[in-house]
Design an enzyme around this catalytic site. Structure first.
Site, PDB file in Angstrom:
ATOM      1  N   CYS A   2     -39.263  48.232  31.740  1.00  0.00           N
ATOM      2  CA  CYS A   2     -39.252  46.819  31.368  1.00  0.00           C
ATOM      3  C   CYS A   2     -40.077  45.963  32.325  1.00  0.00           C
ATOM      4  CB  CYS A   2     -37.839  46.282  31.389  1.00  0.00           C
ATOM      5  SG  CYS A   2     -36.716  47.164  30.318  1.00  0.00           S
ATOM      6  N   ARG A  27     -46.819  49.441  32.001  1.00  0.00           N
ATOM      7  CA  ARG A  27     -45.576  50.005  32.518  1.00  0.00           C
ATOM      8  C   ARG A  27     -44.827  50.799  31.446  1.00  0.00           C
ATOM      9  NH1 ARG A  27     -43.565  46.922  37.114  1.00  0.00           N
ATOM     10  NH2 ARG A  27     -41.449  47.170  36.397  1.00  0.00           N
ATOM     11  N   TRP A  77     -38.386  48.540  27.582  1.00  0.00           N
ATOM     12  CA  TRP A  77     -38.417  50.006  27.452  1.00  0.00           C
ATOM     13  C   TRP A  77     -36.966  50.398  27.235  1.00  0.00           C
ATOM     14  CZ3 TRP A  77     -36.611  54.382  30.170  1.00  0.00           C
ATOM     15  CH2 TRP A  77     -37.305  55.572  29.923  1.00  0.00           C
ATOM     16  N   ASN A 103     -34.559  43.338  33.808  1.00  0.00           N
ATOM     17  CA  ASN A 103     -35.035  44.698  34.060  1.00  0.00           C
ATOM     18  C   ASN A 103     -33.976  45.363  34.924  1.00  0.00           C
ATOM     19  OD1 ASN A 103     -36.445  46.999  34.670  1.00  0.00           O
ATOM     20  ND2 ASN A 103     -38.011  45.999  35.904  1.00  0.00           N
ATOM     21  N   GLY A 104     -33.581  46.584  34.556  1.00  0.00           N
ATOM     22  CA  GLY A 104     -32.544  47.289  35.324  1.00  0.00           C
ATOM     23  C   GLY A 104     -31.422  47.706  34.402  1.00  0.00           C
ATOM     24  N   GLU A 483     -49.344  69.943  39.137  1.00  0.00           N
ATOM     25  CA  GLU A 483     -49.808  68.594  38.822  1.00  0.00           C
ATOM     26  C   GLU A 483     -50.697  68.612  37.568  1.00  0.00           C
ATOM     27  OE1 GLU A 483     -49.087  65.723  39.258  1.00  0.00           O
ATOM     28  OE2 GLU A 483     -50.846  64.559  38.752  1.00  0.00           O
ATOM     29  N   LYS A 487     -49.984  66.526  34.079  1.00  0.00           N
ATOM     30  CA  LYS A 487     -50.951  65.559  33.536  1.00  0.00           C
ATOM     31  C   LYS A 487     -51.243  65.879  32.078  1.00  0.00           C
ATOM     32  CE  LYS A 487     -51.085  63.486  35.914  1.00  0.00           C
ATOM     33  NZ  LYS A 487     -50.560  62.521  36.773  1.00  0.00           N
ATOM     34  N   GLU A 490     -48.177  65.123  29.742  1.00  0.00           N
ATOM     35  CA  GLU A 490     -47.750  63.731  29.574  1.00  0.00           C
ATOM     36  C   GLU A 490     -48.690  62.920  28.694  1.00  0.00           C
ATOM     37  OE1 GLU A 490     -48.819  62.298  34.084  1.00  0.00           O
ATOM     38  OE2 GLU A 490     -47.558  60.958  32.939  1.00  0.00           O
ATOM     39  N   HIS A 506     -42.792  88.143  35.305  1.00  0.00           N
ATOM     40  CA  HIS A 506     -41.337  88.280  35.397  1.00  0.00           C
ATOM     41  C   HIS A 506     -40.639  87.592  34.227  1.00  0.00           C
ATOM     42  CE1 HIS A 506     -41.605  90.301  39.235  1.00  0.00           C
ATOM     43  NE2 HIS A 506     -42.502  89.405  39.597  1.00  0.00           N
ATOM     44  N   LYS A 605     -44.555  53.412  33.492  1.00  0.00           N
ATOM     45  CA  LYS A 605     -45.318  53.555  34.727  1.00  0.00           C
ATOM     46  C   LYS A 605     -44.413  53.489  35.948  1.00  0.00           C
ATOM     47  CE  LYS A 605     -48.992  53.864  37.259  1.00  0.00           C
ATOM     48  NZ  LYS A 605     -49.567  55.207  37.393  1.00  0.00           N
TER      49      LYS A 605
END
Ligand code: F6R
Length: 610
Positions: A2, A27, A77, A103-104, A483, A487, A490, A506, A605
């Site tokens: 948010c 974000r 969000w 936000n939160g 990494e 990437k 996502e 394995h 974000k």
């Protein structure tokens, strides 16, 4: 996650709010809304979907000629309740007197909602936030004799959880209130009015003078003044910060996407991060308070920053012979970590606001660890609370997928490793100087990688339909593979896994079938023969291999179906240079699939909820 904006002043309010919201889009969000003071009432417009839908709704609304004096806005969000017009912020009290953006997470909202329902409040959304609007209104009318500030303070005392809040009241049209606890909020000081926003980039179009709010502070924002108070209501005096980033740094500058622009900024970002901490060939870091008897280093971070920590673990252990554990921040607090005053805790975070990382840092401090934070955003919560901060110089990172921030985190962690090795007498001054020279050569190598980006573009054009892509590496190449895989998944939504070269057999090798793409960074000459064997194992099952090779691993080229050649980078520093082609691969896969590269689905974000 948010985002909040707010403005009061003499500029047209709605364009200011919409500009701020568009700068917060990165974000991640699924709906947006604004509330504004017009005449003596609050008007509200909110829409599920992209900002364009909100803009459309505003353009169709009959706004009349009456001036708009102040407003607050929000990108949501979803956490409590699906994305919908009703669940979008701002939320209004029943009588329309109070509007709130948040936000939160209000953790005790169910009890508060029960209480408010018993008082006769009707709820229109499934959100936790709506209780705040009703509570402020209730206290305003019932307990605080029309004192908005007192009503907000009384409300905050009843909230559990995290919040950044903007509160508008129809009876008090010449101000709005801002408050924060565990969610970021900054105040922008303008020439013709004042602003609030969740982060600095959202303000860059308006001002570069900012006041960063501390936890539990409340601010009264008026056209001609901003007053800041602590939790007990005592006035707080704080010098504004002059932000160095300019507004162009948060714009695309001719690139189609922020992600591509930010990949192309890697040479500059790495150079700036290094030169900020190197003077005349020697290290000049902020004084790091290494414990006298250092027993272990504990690196804590999330996502990409965690992967930077994985690289740092190998480098620190090799150079300093000190054990390093790397912990995922969201797990850290819950496994009773072993730390004491002989532990150095290194927190890595681009935003400096990731709530899991912040909470882990606080837990580490409680347990006696010394805290060094490697952070990109100046004045962020983690930067403010750490014992020592080493800033990276990535500049604003807007694309959800982290790229230049990772490169700069690596650069900063090499400096930390050299500093420690020097202190422990594991490296001489001369050796450190030599390593610094090699580090300073990295930006030119990144330029060389970027000059060949069309090779990756062509490769992606023929592989973007893959269902599943594996990344395989050993040693530092495994840390890098993790990494690279993150990437890819996502932003391209292609299933992907990263494995150490020797581990696939394995179990996971069962997933390799004819045509499965396996991407192998090959930058560690000491491990290349073992990797060649591992590559043969997957090739025998039909896998197709893309090798990302340094010249010292050239002999692996024979077992690869396609090769991207890296410059001749020393093995220990290779991740900084080898990550770039994997970022480009993810970018072009996403682009070829027609996806929203900068704002991938479901992601935010700055992850400011646990
Ligand atoms: C992935 C990505 C995330 C972040 C993670 C931590 O591309 O960006 O995995 O790395 O959310 O964020 P910061 O570094 O801001 O703490």
């Amino acid at each position: 996650m948010c985002g909040i904006v707010g403005y009061i002043g003499s500029r047209p309010v709605l364009p200011v709010l919409l500009d701020g919201l568009s700068r917060l889009e990165y974000r991640g969000y699924d709906s947006a809304g604004v509330a504004f003071m017009q005449g003596d009432r609050i008007r509200i417009c909110k829409k599920k979907g992209r900002l364009a839908q909100l803009e459309q709704a505003l353009s169709e609304a009959d706004l009349g000629d009456m001036p708009i004096r102040a407003g607050i806005g929000h990108t949501r969000w979803a956490t409590h309740g699906a994305p919908s017009d009703e669940n979008s912020h701002p939320h209004l009290s029943a009588n329309g007197r109070v509007a709130v953006v948040h936000n939160g997470i209000i953790e005790n909202y169910i009890e508060l909602k029960r209480y408010l329902c018993a008082q006769g409040c009707c709820f229109h959304s499934e959100t936790d936030t709506e209780v705040v609007a009703h509570l402020v209104d209730l206290h305003y009318a019932r307990d605080c004799a029309g004192d908005l500030m007192a009503a907000v303070r009384q409300t905050l005392a009843e909230l559990e959880g995290s919040y950044a809040l903007g509160v508008l009241c129809a009876d008090d049209p010449d101000r709005f209130i801002a408050a924060r606890k565990d969610s970021p909020l900054v105040i922008g000081l303008g020439e013709d009015g004042h602003f609030i926003a969740s982060d600095i980039p959202a303000l860059l179009g308006q001002t570069r003078r900012v006041l960063i709010m501390e936890d539990r502070e409340i601010a009264v924002i008026e056209k001609n003044q901003v007053r800041l108070f602590d939790a007990l209501g005592r006035p707080v005096c704080r010098e504004p910060l002059e932000v160095q980033w300019d507004s162009a740094a948060a714009e695309k500058n001719g690139f189609e996407h922020f992600m591509m622009k930010e990949i192309f900024e890697e040479p500059r970002a790495v150079r700036d991060t290094l030169t900020r901490h190197i003077r005349r060939g020697t290290l000049e870091l902020p004084a790091i308070d290494w414990p006298r008897a250092l027993r272990q280093v504990c690196i804590v971070a999330c996502g990409t920053a965690y992967h930077a920590g994985m690289v740092a673990k190998t480098v620190i252990e090799q150079l300093c012979r000190v054990p390093v554990v790397v912990d995922i921040a969201s797990e850290f607090r819950y496994h009773d970590p072993i730390l004491d005053e002989e532990t150095m805790v290194i927190i890595i975070s681009q935003s400096g606001e990731t709530l899991d990382t912040l909470a882990a840092m606080r837990e580490a401090r409680r347990r006696g660890g010394h805290i060094l934070a490697v952070v990109n955003v100046v004045g962020s919560s983690i930067a403010r609370e750490a014992d020592t901060v080493l800033y990276t110089a990535a500049g604003p990172e807007i694309a959800v997928a982290s790229t230049k921030a990772y490169s700069t985190q690596l650069a900063a962690m090499y400096l930390v490793a050299f500093d420690l090795a020097r202190r422990l007498n594991r490296m001489s001054d001369n050796q450190v100087r030599e390593q610094i020279e090699s580090l300073l050569a990295l930006p030119a190598m990144l330029d060389a990688v970027l000059a060949s980006q069309d090779e990756i573009q062509r490769f992606a054009a023929s592989h973007f339909n893959a269902h599943s892509i594996f990344f395989m590496g050993r040693g530092l190449d495994y840390a890098l593979a993790m990494e690279a895989s993150l990437k890819l998944k996502e932003i391209s939504y292609i299933h992907s896994e990263a494995y150490p070269g020797g581990e696939l057999k394995h179990g996971t090798i069962a997933l390799i079938e004819p045509g499965t793409l396996v991407v192998c960074p090959l930058t560690q000459p000491a491990l290349v023969d073992k990797m060649i064997s591992n590559i043969r194992e997957v090739k025998a099952r039909g896998a197709l291999i893309l090798g990302i090779l340094t010249p010292s691993c050239q002999r692996a080229a024979d077992v690869c179906d396609a090769v991207f050649m890296l410059p001749d980078v020393p093995a220990r520093l290779a991740p900084v240079v080898a990550v770039t082609p994997t970022q480009l691969l993810a970018y072009y896969m996403s682009l070829n699939k027609g996806l929203d590269v900068d704002k991938p689905r479901n992601l935010a974000k700055s992850v400011t909820v646990e």
